[in-house]
Design a protein around this motif. Sequence first.
Motif, short mmCIF file in Angstrom:
data_model
loop_
_atom_site.label_atom_id
_atom_site.label_comp_id
_atom_site.label_asym_id
_atom_site.label_seq_id
_atom_site.Cartn_x
_atom_site.Cartn_y
_atom_site.Cartn_z
N PHE A 10 0.83 -1.21 0.00
CA PHE A 10 0.00 0.00 0.00
C PHE A 10 0.87 1.26 0.00
N ILE A 11 1.93 1.25 0.80
CA ILE A 11 2.83 2.41 0.85
C ILE A 11 3.50 2.61 -0.50
N SER A 25 1.05 4.10 -2.91
CA SER A 25 0.77 5.49 -2.54
C SER A 25 1.89 6.41 -3.01
N ILE A 26 3.14 5.97 -2.83
CA ILE A 26 4.29 6.80 -3.26
C ILE A 26 4.30 6.92 -4.77
N SER A 78 1.72 6.71 -6.82
CA SER A 78 0.61 7.57 -7.22
C SER A 78 0.92 9.04 -6.95
N TYR A 79 1.59 9.30 -5.80
CA TYR A 79 1.95 10.66 -5.45
C TYR A 79 2.94 11.25 -6.46
N SER A 97 1.21 12.26 -9.66
CA SER A 97 0.27 13.39 -9.57
C SER A 97 1.00 14.73 -9.67
#
Length: 270
Positions: A259-260, A263-264, A266-267, A270
């Motif tokens: 998950f981490i 998330s990284i 995806s960040y 963006s």
Amino acid sequence: MHSNKVISNTLLHLLLIICGIPFVFLFIFSFIEIVNGKEIFSLSSFKELFSPIRLTELKTITLRAVLVSLCATLVSFIISYFLFKNASKRFQLIFLVLLTIPLLINESVRVFSWQLLLAENGLFNSMLSTFIGNEVTLFNGSNGNNVIFVMLVSIIPFGIFINTASLSVTPKIYWKVSKDIGMKPTATFFKIVLPISKTSIAITFIISFFLAFSLSSEVNFLGGASKISIRNLVLSFMSSGNFSAIFLLGSILTLLIFFIGISIKSYKKS
């Protein structure tokens, strides 16, 4: 037409599937319990892992890891910044090599040496007592100060490696522009250094957290009466035959890391 890819997408996906197979079995075994020599589906691992006693142990381990990782991230970033700004490349190389040497020593030997230094009559307490003029017992075997201190010393070098590497590859145009417009060091730090170092700081915190979460030798040698650690938690599951709880703990940690990572990624997109 030439491609810059090292391996094809098909081969990459195949490798990911192969690497993911052990984690699939890890998840499946979290729901399997052996009763009278037979494997049955069971949720007993959840009951065991999330029992009040185990949750208290996990809370202690997690809070300790958060505290250590926050301090290690802050200290390592400050050291890396001063190295980058004030030290030559030669000094940086020597410093990083010296940081690496203790990590090459056997873990048990290294931590046992810390135990001698941090004992009630150890070197650190003796030096502090001599400096202050009174007997001081900052470190002893009955509290967690030793564990926190040695964990920090063990983890900070990893943060220094990450942040120093990140600052070293930062385009020089950033520093040139800040110098040309006459930015003060404090303004440069908060308006340029911190924003461009967000990713390395986040990675340092994540790696520091999982390192602190898994460190156990420090707790066993230096933790006094309370020796709560992941290793001892797993050993207690093994002694009681709750292997599914071990697999469940591994599955939760694997999903957390996954998950981490998502998330990284995806960040950054963006």
